[in-house]
Write an enzyme that holds these catalytic residues in place. Structure first.
Site, short mmCIF file in Angstrom:
data_model
loop_
_atom_site.label_atom_id
_atom_site.label_comp_id
_atom_site.label_asym_id
_atom_site.label_seq_id
_atom_site.Cartn_x
_atom_site.Cartn_y
_atom_site.Cartn_z
N SER A 7 -29.94 -64.94 -51.28
CA SER A 7 -29.91 -64.07 -50.11
C SER A 7 -28.47 -63.70 -49.77
O SER A 7 -27.64 -64.58 -49.49
CB SER A 7 -30.53 -64.77 -48.90
OG SER A 7 -30.22 -64.03 -47.73
N HIS A 32 -31.97 -60.92 -52.72
CA HIS A 32 -32.80 -60.96 -51.51
C HIS A 32 -32.00 -60.38 -50.35
O HIS A 32 -30.91 -60.87 -50.02
CB HIS A 32 -33.19 -62.42 -51.25
CG HIS A 32 -34.15 -62.61 -50.13
ND1 HIS A 32 -35.52 -62.40 -50.26
CD2 HIS A 32 -33.96 -62.99 -48.83
CE1 HIS A 32 -36.11 -62.66 -49.10
NE2 HIS A 32 -35.18 -63.00 -48.21
N ASP A 34 -31.91 -59.53 -46.50
CA ASP A 34 -32.51 -59.87 -45.22
C ASP A 34 -32.15 -58.83 -44.17
O ASP A 34 -31.04 -58.79 -43.66
CB ASP A 34 -32.02 -61.25 -44.76
CG ASP A 34 -32.69 -62.38 -45.54
OD1 ASP A 34 -33.93 -62.36 -45.64
OD2 ASP A 34 -31.97 -63.26 -46.04
N MET A 36 -32.56 -57.51 -40.54
CA MET A 36 -32.92 -58.05 -39.23
C MET A 36 -32.58 -57.05 -38.13
O MET A 36 -31.51 -56.45 -38.16
CB MET A 36 -32.15 -59.35 -38.97
CG MET A 36 -32.37 -60.41 -40.02
SD MET A 36 -31.53 -61.94 -39.56
CE MET A 36 -31.89 -62.95 -41.01
N HIS A 65 -36.50 -57.99 -47.53
CA HIS A 65 -37.29 -58.76 -46.56
C HIS A 65 -37.03 -58.16 -45.18
O HIS A 65 -35.97 -58.36 -44.59
CB HIS A 65 -36.82 -60.23 -46.64
CG HIS A 65 -37.47 -61.15 -45.67
ND1 HIS A 65 -36.99 -62.42 -45.42
CD2 HIS A 65 -38.57 -61.00 -44.86
CE1 HIS A 65 -37.76 -63.02 -44.51
NE2 HIS A 65 -38.72 -62.18 -44.15
N MET A 67 -37.29 -58.14 -41.55
CA MET A 67 -37.56 -58.91 -40.33
C MET A 67 -37.33 -57.97 -39.15
O MET A 67 -36.37 -58.09 -38.39
CB MET A 67 -36.64 -60.14 -40.26
CG MET A 67 -37.11 -61.27 -41.17
SD MET A 67 -35.83 -62.46 -41.51
CE MET A 67 -34.96 -61.60 -42.82
N MET A 136 -42.20 -68.26 -44.97
CA MET A 136 -40.95 -68.69 -44.33
C MET A 136 -40.99 -70.21 -44.19
O MET A 136 -41.96 -70.77 -43.67
CB MET A 136 -40.80 -68.06 -42.93
CG MET A 136 -40.46 -66.60 -42.89
SD MET A 136 -38.98 -66.09 -43.82
CE MET A 136 -37.71 -67.22 -43.25
N PHE A 142 -31.60 -66.82 -39.29
CA PHE A 142 -30.31 -67.37 -39.70
C PHE A 142 -30.41 -68.11 -41.02
O PHE A 142 -31.44 -68.72 -41.31
CB PHE A 142 -29.79 -68.34 -38.62
CG PHE A 142 -29.74 -67.71 -37.27
CD1 PHE A 142 -28.68 -66.89 -36.89
CD2 PHE A 142 -30.79 -67.88 -36.37
CE1 PHE A 142 -28.67 -66.27 -35.64
CE2 PHE A 142 -30.79 -67.26 -35.13
CZ PHE A 142 -29.72 -66.45 -34.76
N GLY A 143 -29.32 -68.07 -41.77
CA GLY A 143 -29.24 -68.88 -42.99
C GLY A 143 -28.81 -70.29 -42.61
O GLY A 143 -28.48 -70.59 -41.46
N ASP A 174 -38.79 -69.11 -48.44
CA ASP A 174 -37.51 -68.61 -47.93
C ASP A 174 -37.01 -69.49 -46.78
O ASP A 174 -37.61 -69.52 -45.71
CB ASP A 174 -37.73 -67.17 -47.44
CG ASP A 174 -36.45 -66.47 -47.01
OD1 ASP A 174 -35.37 -67.08 -47.10
OD2 ASP A 174 -36.56 -65.30 -46.59
N GLY A 176 -33.82 -72.83 -46.36
CA GLY A 176 -33.54 -74.27 -46.54
C GLY A 176 -33.83 -74.80 -47.92
O GLY A 176 -34.10 -75.99 -48.08
C1 DX5 Z 1 -33.79 -66.37 -42.79
C2 DX5 Z 1 -33.71 -65.50 -44.03
C3 DX5 Z 1 -33.45 -66.28 -45.27
C4 DX5 Z 1 -32.29 -67.21 -45.20
C5 DX5 Z 1 -32.13 -68.02 -46.43
O1 DX5 Z 1 -34.14 -65.63 -41.70
O2 DX5 Z 1 -34.89 -64.77 -44.23
O3 DX5 Z 1 -33.43 -65.44 -46.39
O4 DX5 Z 1 -31.12 -66.56 -44.89
O5 DX5 Z 1 -30.94 -68.72 -46.31
P1 DX5 Z 1 -30.83 -70.28 -46.57
O6 DX5 Z 1 -31.18 -70.50 -48.01
O7 DX5 Z 1 -29.38 -70.55 -46.28
O8 DX5 Z 1 -31.76 -71.00 -45.64
ZN ZN Z 2 -35.31 -63.71 -46.24
#
Ligand code: DX5
Ligand code: ZN
Length: 216
Positions: A7, A32, A34, A36, A65, A67, A136, A142-143, A174, A176
């Site tokens: 991501s 990937h 993201d 948002m 993705h 969101m 999810m 957030f990552g 997706d 952690g």
């Molecule tokens: C969360 C995102 C993910 C996330 C993955 O809202 O959709 O893609 O950033 O990041 P990690 O692998 O750091 O959890």
């Molecule tokens: Zn994602």
């Protein structure tokens, strides 16, 4: 075949070109992306222009993705920007059947995402419409968060549901995911692993990706 989808949320946005070129070298299968909107999730990232510019720089699969609330408003424009896979959240689209049909009509791969708490029964009537289900494993936004363990059971149940119906659908997880828990994730039926922090904070991203793929 296990795929890894780093991501770019975890990349340095001022050096996104370098990040893409790095991902091409280290064995990433998808990029990937993201997206948002600050409403569906409490964070804002980037939109169609980013996908358009990434498209010019790479032939890797752009796994988008969304969101965003009411994602049907943007399906067409993300398809035109060059997305290869468009995934929308079940929780964000009131007329999900219509939205999935809309994605299919663009010719792009069609994904549906479920937040951790959302039960699989919402897929009962639409599973046949999708190429991929994204589960999810953190609350999105957030990552760098920790994987919520109950999602593994949910994934195993989804795998069962897909097999029982004789379908060929990818399961993406997706949030952690790291080399240390990739085996559990794969054992739960997942075949597409998203990894943000694990890849971008690594000294050796190639090794992280390779070890996740070999976690069987
Ligand atoms: C969360 C995102 C993910 C996330 C993955 O809202 O959709 O893609 O950033 O990041 P990690 O692998 O750091 O959890
Ligand atoms: Zn994602």
């Amino acid at each position: 075949m296990i795929k890894v989808a780093p991501s770019i949320l975890s990349a340095d946005f001022t050096r996104i070109y370098d990040a893409i070129k790095m991902l091409e070298k280290v064995g990433a299968d998808y990029i990937h992306c993201d997206v948002m909107d600050g409403t569906f999730v409490p964070n804002i990232t980037f939109g169609q222009n980013m996908i358009r510019d990434l498209r010019k720089q790479t032939s890797l699969v752009l796994d988008v993705h969304l969101m965003v609330q009411a994602p049907e408003r943007f399906v067409e424009s993300f398809a035109q920007a060059g997305a290869d896979i468009i995934t929308v959240h079940e929780e964000a689209s009131v007329h999900l059947d219509r939205t999935l049909q809309m994605i299919r009509s663009t010719g792009k791969k069609c994904g549906v995402a479920l937040n951790p708490h959302t039960p699989l029964c919402v897929l009962e009537n639409v599973l046949e419409l999708v190429d991929m289900v994204l589960l999810m494993s953190v609350n999105p936004g957030f990552g760098g968060q920790s994987l919520i363990p109950y999602v593994l059971k949910k994934s195993a149940a989804l795998k069962q549901m897909i097999t029982t119906r004789g379908l060929d659908i990818d399961i993406q997880m997706d949030g952690g995911i790291y080399p240390h828990n990739a085996k559990q994730v794969i054992d739960a039926g997942v075949n597409v692993l998203v990894a943000g922090n694990a890849v971008f904070s690594a000294d050796d991203p190639a090794e992280v990706i390779a070890s996740m793929k070999l976690s069987k």
